[in-house]
Design an enzyme around this catalytic site. Sequence first.
Site, PDB file in Angstrom:
ATOM      1  N   GLU A 231       0.825  -1.202   0.000  1.00  6.96           N
ATOM      2  CA  GLU A 231       0.000   0.000   0.000  1.00  6.96           C
ATOM      3  C   GLU A 231       0.860   1.254   0.000  1.00  6.96           C
ATOM      4  OE1 GLU A 231      -3.623   0.834   2.795  1.00  6.96           O
ATOM      5  OE2 GLU A 231      -1.782   1.448   3.794  1.00  6.96           O
ATOM      6  N   ASP A 292      -5.149  -3.388  -2.568  1.00  2.00           N
ATOM      7  CA  ASP A 292      -5.036  -1.935  -2.486  1.00  2.00           C
ATOM      8  C   ASP A 292      -3.713  -1.445  -3.059  1.00  2.00           C
ATOM      9  OD1 ASP A 292      -3.579  -3.058  -0.404  1.00  2.00           O
ATOM     10  OD2 ASP A 292      -4.634  -1.973   1.190  1.00  2.00           O
TER      11      ASP A 292
END
Length: 548
Positions: A231, A292
């Site tokens: 991320e 993500d």
Amino acid sequence: MRRRSVSLLGLAGLLAVPLTVLPQAQAADGLVSTGKAVTASSVETSAFGAGLAVDGNAATRWASLEGVDPQWIRIDLGAAHTISRVRLNWEDAYGKAYKIQTSADGSTWTDVYSTTAGDGATDDLTVSGTGRYVRMYGTGRGTAYGYSLWEFEVYGAPTGTGGGGGSAVPFGSHLRPYAAGTLKPSGSQASIDQKVVDYYNKWKAAFVRQNCGNGWYQVISPDADHPYVAEAQGYGMVIAATMAGADPDAKKIFDGLVKWKIDHPSAINPNLLAAEQDVNCRSVNGGDGATDGDMDVAYGLLLADKQWGSTGTYNYKDLALKHIAAIKKDEVNPTTKLLKLGDWSSSGDQYYYISRTSDWMVDHFRAFRAASGDTTWDSVRSAHQTQISRLQSTYAPGTGLLPDFVVDTNTTPKPAPGQVLEDPNDGAYWWNACRTPWRIADDAVTSGDAGSLAAARKLNSWIKTKTGGDPNKIAIGYKLNGTQISSGSEAAFFAPFAVAAMTDPGSQAWLDALWNKMVATPVDTSSYFSASIQLQVMITASGNHWVP
């Protein structure tokens, strides 16, 4: 993935350059400095920021610290230009001895004008040079105060060569306007942009690293379970590509992050990024991917292709298309068209029909469709927008809040009943879903999509009313009915609402309050999560977010 807190250069000799009448060809050169990214060696106070010297307003000014030499102010034109004229409109605090210098890279400077006999007022200078960067370098003050310019104007024309690491959409260029009616914080555009640059420089100093050698750059994550998480690298790639034009090292940093991505492949799909690395930069916990991070990595690669092209060290476009195809293959549920948690979840396991709402990046889906030509991404975008609307109306009709995780996506999607992956608040607006106002509204302001606008405005209306217009009252987490979970103030929770506020024409004062809170909030060097979210929100709020 969520938050886990659980020297100036030596000066060349003075060069006397006489003023002459502008040649006819040069007279046609345009003003190329207004609104561009600008930095300075110092400012007297925050009321005299560097951006005020390029805001086109002769009633605002930059001022340096008083009584200190040397001082400088630098404009980044975003790409290489021929420079034919520089106009300095001095305030009373003028430069007696100063140089005008150009640079291709922001490091090595060439003098194009020099004087030791400046007398203030307005200096309209004919010069001849090329460069992406232009600066006034003052070595001798004309008064006991500092250096102060009402306006610093540069005239010239793009060279068309893209030299000096020039970017197609430099930060501060605002070449990709938002949907009609979108608000921005009050104040001059140059001043707003400068606030973002200032925050970016502090974020970069806190989190961008070159550890373990190998030509790698990484974004460190002190508040995660491991020093490096996908991320954070995804955030870094999007940020670096967007800040090209404000940071001369943006492409170098981006390429170091690309090398990190290539050298840390997912053990399941090597075109994706392994989610976690330890202090020795080795992938751990199975080396699989997290959705993500992969979403932002692919998006960042598309930004890079548009910024710099794909004929250099790395073919960004090819890497992006492979990454997008890998997301489709292993991180999109083929039945529901909703994102899975990662490439590690497969048919039959307990996580296969769970999705994380903060991964639902609608503008990313649009970019993937445009780059790949694959109409599957239209279906994926539609599926996520349908669920956003349904979840808001069914489970949060008074707030519009989304839960961290949605379960039973194959039957009747609903908020997680409790801890399904990370926390007992997995079904609440908590450390994952806090990003959803930003993610939803990013699509609203760039596309004008009716669904994204409605979802963002619902969130904005509720939080503005809930707090009475005071961003200091935005809590850390809410149940979907609006009941506060925890007290305190955290950028990851208050900043995203600023993008939602941009979608409502009646929320100018509210947006300004949120912007001012962000500007007043220092970078939390212990939290890449909050700092990275606030930086990206500020990029959008300033008008610098764009869809490749």
